[in-house]
Design an enzyme around this catalytic site. Structure first.
Site, short mmCIF file in Angstrom:
data_model
loop_
_atom_site.label_atom_id
_atom_site.label_comp_id
_atom_site.label_asym_id
_atom_site.label_seq_id
_atom_site.Cartn_x
_atom_site.Cartn_y
_atom_site.Cartn_z
CE1 TYR A 2 -60.85 -23.82 18.41
CE2 TYR A 2 -59.47 -23.65 16.46
CZ TYR A 2 -59.86 -23.18 17.69
OH TYR A 2 -59.25 -22.07 18.22
CG ASN A 10 -62.26 -22.15 29.05
OD1 ASN A 10 -62.76 -22.28 30.15
ND2 ASN A 10 -61.00 -22.46 28.80
CB CYS A 60 -59.52 -23.06 25.58
SG CYS A 60 -59.20 -21.46 26.32
CG HIS A 61 -53.34 -22.68 26.11
ND1 HIS A 61 -53.93 -22.71 27.36
CD2 HIS A 61 -52.23 -23.46 26.20
CE1 HIS A 61 -53.19 -23.45 28.17
NE2 HIS A 61 -52.15 -23.93 27.47
CD GLU A 85 -49.69 -25.80 28.33
OE1 GLU A 85 -50.39 -25.42 29.26
OE2 GLU A 85 -50.15 -26.40 27.33
#
Length: 141
Positions: free
Chosen positions: A78, A99, A107-108, A138
């Site tokens: 952040y 979001n 946003c993860h 991912e």
């Protein structure tokens, strides 16, 4: 996941609790969205090509664009996004939580300096577990 896609663009995608009953897509755009979400779940490199509703303040749009630019397998804090936007980490966190298009705007991939952070304004439960799973899916460290 819940999809709000009344006509020509996606207005919202939300994570639903595991106990939520399955509902079939109601239109062709919802079907297209489901197909792209399923492709992503099978292959985290699968691209999204969905029409998204224009929404959010100029600040939130800037933050969401910065989030969308984070490559798969990487994270940003952040604070990283706040510094780039000349803002505060808390404001970035609020924009992440608001979001309307999770996964499409990933946003993860935004985490706290000292841990996983929150997800969709939640700090525990199935949403945080979903964030952890997405990051593993991912290949993020």
């Amino acid at each position: 996941m819940g999809i709000m896609a009344p006509e020509e663009c996606i207005q919202q995608i939300v994570f639903l609790p595991p106990s939520h009953a399955l509902v079939s897509p109601e239109n062709s755009l919802s079907e297209k969205t489901v197909a792209q979400l399923e492709r992503y779940l099978a292959d985290p490199d699968a691209p999204f090509t969905l029409p998204l509703a224009a929404c959010g303040s100029p600040f939130r749009k800037r933050i969401w664009a910065a989030i969308a630019a984070i490559p798969r397998g990487e994270t940003r804090t952040y604070g990283d996004l706040a510094n780039a936007a000349k803002s505060a980490a808390r404001a970035v966190g609020q924009a992440c939580g608001d979001n309307p298009f999770p996964l499409v705007v990933p946003c993860h991939r935004v985490v706290a300096a000292t841990g996983i952070g929150g997800f969709a304004h939640d700090r525990g439960g199935f949403l945080i577990e979903a964030k952890r799973w997405l990051l593993r899916h991912e290949g993020a460290s």
